[in-house]
Design a protein around this motif. Sequence first.
Motif, PDB file in Angstrom:
ATOM      1  N   LEU A   7       0.830  -1.130  -0.084  1.00  0.00           N
ATOM      2  CA  LEU A   7      -0.078   0.002   0.098  1.00  0.00           C
ATOM      3  C   LEU A   7       0.883   1.121   0.164  1.00  0.00           C
ATOM      4  O   LEU A   7       1.689   1.298   0.932  1.00  0.00           O
ATOM      5  N   LEU A   8       0.873   2.025  -1.010  1.00  0.00           N
ATOM      6  CA  LEU A   8       1.767   3.146  -1.298  1.00  0.00           C
ATOM      7  C   LEU A   8       3.280   2.754  -1.166  1.00  0.00           C
ATOM      8  O   LEU A   8       4.045   3.550  -0.655  1.00  0.00           O
ATOM      9  N   GLY A   9       3.584   1.784  -1.765  1.00  0.00           N
ATOM     10  CA  GLY A   9       4.899   1.086  -1.750  1.00  0.00           C
ATOM     11  C   GLY A   9       5.473   0.744  -0.372  1.00  0.00           C
ATOM     12  O   GLY A   9       6.589   0.086  -0.407  1.00  0.00           O
ATOM     13  N   ARG A  10       4.558   0.279   0.502  1.00  0.00           N
ATOM     14  CA  ARG A  10       4.891  -0.353   1.853  1.00  0.00           C
ATOM     15  C   ARG A  10       4.078  -1.595   1.942  1.00  0.00           C
ATOM     16  O   ARG A  10       3.049  -1.560   1.846  1.00  0.00           O
ATOM     17  N   PRO A  11       5.005  -2.605   2.591  1.00  0.00           N
ATOM     18  CA  PRO A  11       4.023  -3.813   2.589  1.00  0.00           C
ATOM     19  C   PRO A  11       3.107  -3.943   3.794  1.00  0.00           C
ATOM     20  O   PRO A  11       3.291  -3.174   4.647  1.00  0.00           O
ATOM     21  N   VAL A  12       2.149  -4.571   3.459  1.00  0.00           N
ATOM     22  CA  VAL A  12       1.109  -4.870   4.654  1.00  0.00           C
ATOM     23  C   VAL A  12       0.635  -6.264   4.637  1.00  0.00           C
ATOM     24  O   VAL A  12       0.104  -6.759   4.009  1.00  0.00           O
ATOM     25  N   PRO A  13       1.630  -6.930   5.572  1.00  0.00           N
ATOM     26  CA  PRO A  13       1.623  -8.217   5.905  1.00  0.00           C
ATOM     27  C   PRO A  13       0.136  -8.834   6.214  1.00  0.00           C
ATOM     28  O   PRO A  13      -0.404  -8.458   7.361  1.00  0.00           O
ATOM     29  N   LEU A  14      -0.267  -9.522   5.546  1.00  0.00           N
ATOM     30  CA  LEU A  14      -1.826 -10.088   5.798  1.00  0.00           C
ATOM     31  C   LEU A  14      -1.899 -10.819   6.999  1.00  0.00           C
ATOM     32  O   LEU A  14      -2.994 -10.770   7.611  1.00  0.00           O
ATOM     33  N   GLY A  15      -0.948 -11.660   7.447  1.00  0.00           N
ATOM     34  CA  GLY A  15      -0.984 -12.523   8.724  1.00  0.00           C
ATOM     35  C   GLY A  15      -1.040 -11.758   9.975  1.00  0.00           C
ATOM     36  O   GLY A  15      -1.839 -11.924  10.811  1.00  0.00           O
ATOM     37  N   GLU A  16      -0.203 -10.594  10.072  1.00  0.00           N
ATOM     38  CA  GLU A  16      -0.273  -9.558  11.033  1.00  0.00           C
ATOM     39  C   GLU A  16      -1.571  -8.735  11.006  1.00  0.00           C
ATOM     40  O   GLU A  16      -2.019  -8.747  12.233  1.00  0.00           O
ATOM     41  N   VAL A  17      -2.087  -8.479   9.981  1.00  0.00           N
ATOM     42  CA  VAL A  17      -3.520  -7.774   9.777  1.00  0.00           C
ATOM     43  C   VAL A  17      -4.540  -8.523  10.450  1.00  0.00           C
ATOM     44  O   VAL A  17      -5.194  -8.129  11.223  1.00  0.00           O
ATOM     45  N   ALA A  18      -4.435  -9.852   9.924  1.00  0.00           N
ATOM     46  CA  ALA A  18      -5.563 -11.151  10.452  1.00  0.00           C
ATOM     47  C   ALA A  18      -5.393 -11.112  12.138  1.00  0.00           C
ATOM     48  O   ALA A  18      -6.488 -10.962  12.695  1.00  0.00           O
ATOM     49  N   TRP A  19      -4.169 -11.180  12.664  1.00  0.00           N
ATOM     50  CA  TRP A  19      -3.900 -11.422  13.884  1.00  0.00           C
ATOM     51  C   TRP A  19      -4.560 -10.238  14.648  1.00  0.00           C
ATOM     52  O   TRP A  19      -5.040 -10.428  16.008  1.00  0.00           O
ATOM     53  N   LEU A  50       3.943   0.943  11.309  1.00  0.00           N
ATOM     54  CA  LEU A  50       4.861   0.443  12.483  1.00  0.00           C
ATOM     55  C   LEU A  50       5.194  -0.843  11.811  1.00  0.00           C
ATOM     56  O   LEU A  50       5.067  -2.006  12.415  1.00  0.00           O
ATOM     57  N   PRO A  51       5.941  -1.010  10.732  1.00  0.00           N
ATOM     58  CA  PRO A  51       6.529  -2.389  10.012  1.00  0.00           C
ATOM     59  C   PRO A  51       7.481  -2.992  11.263  1.00  0.00           C
ATOM     60  O   PRO A  51       8.299  -2.544  11.639  1.00  0.00           O
ATOM     61  N   LEU A  52       7.104  -4.244  11.407  1.00  0.00           N
ATOM     62  CA  LEU A  52       8.135  -5.049  12.190  1.00  0.00           C
ATOM     63  C   LEU A  52       9.028  -5.600  11.402  1.00  0.00           C
ATOM     64  O   LEU A  52       9.076  -5.921  10.073  1.00  0.00           O
ATOM     65  N   PRO A  53      10.382  -5.720  12.053  1.00  0.00           N
ATOM     66  CA  PRO A  53      11.588  -6.277  11.313  1.00  0.00           C
ATOM     67  C   PRO A  53      11.147  -7.710  10.917  1.00  0.00           C
ATOM     68  O   PRO A  53      10.605  -8.342  11.757  1.00  0.00           O
ATOM     69  N   THR A  54      11.635  -8.361   9.901  1.00  0.00           N
ATOM     70  CA  THR A  54      11.761  -9.855   9.751  1.00  0.00           C
ATOM     71  C   THR A  54      12.646 -10.464  10.307  1.00  0.00           C
ATOM     72  O   THR A  54      13.727 -10.173  10.189  1.00  0.00           O
TER      73      THR A  54
END
Length: 177
Positions: A7-19, A50-54
Amino acid sequence: MRGTPTLLGRPVPLGEVAWLTVVWLLLWGDLTVGNVLGGLLASSVVVWLLPLPTLDSGVRIHPVAALVFLVRFAADLVLSSFRVAFWALRLGTSPPVETVRVRLRTSSEVMTVLVTVALSALPGSLVLEAELEDRELVLHVLGIRGDVRATVQADVTRLEGAIVAAFGTPADREEIR
């Protein structure tokens, strides 16, 4: 991050969104369309801002090997429970107690922790010390007769092999072959 929508060039991890959406719904305590949509929106904004590091935990789950490990571990739990119960019911007789130093084959800290937790969960055994540099564990064991060191080393080696097969990385699995 393959397959992760952006979204606007930044990742949106679906697993984190679901959790986070599940947590949102649990906090509101009411399953409504508005709460689900609000949770999805709020969690999407949070993970985008607030993206989390991998992080690599060092654990891989191999389903068949994990099932084999769970069956073996359940059998070990039953056997060790019977062993402890046997000694507990023998009034007036003290069980044989030993402190044994065993060597691990893996150098992975994550696998060592999993082995340590599994050993400590078994009745009649307790990990007293873990020396990561030397790949050794010091165990307190109860109710084993005969060549205690050889018996415990064989049991730990078998358990370690099952854990690494079930949860180890390819490098971990190769190391103990």
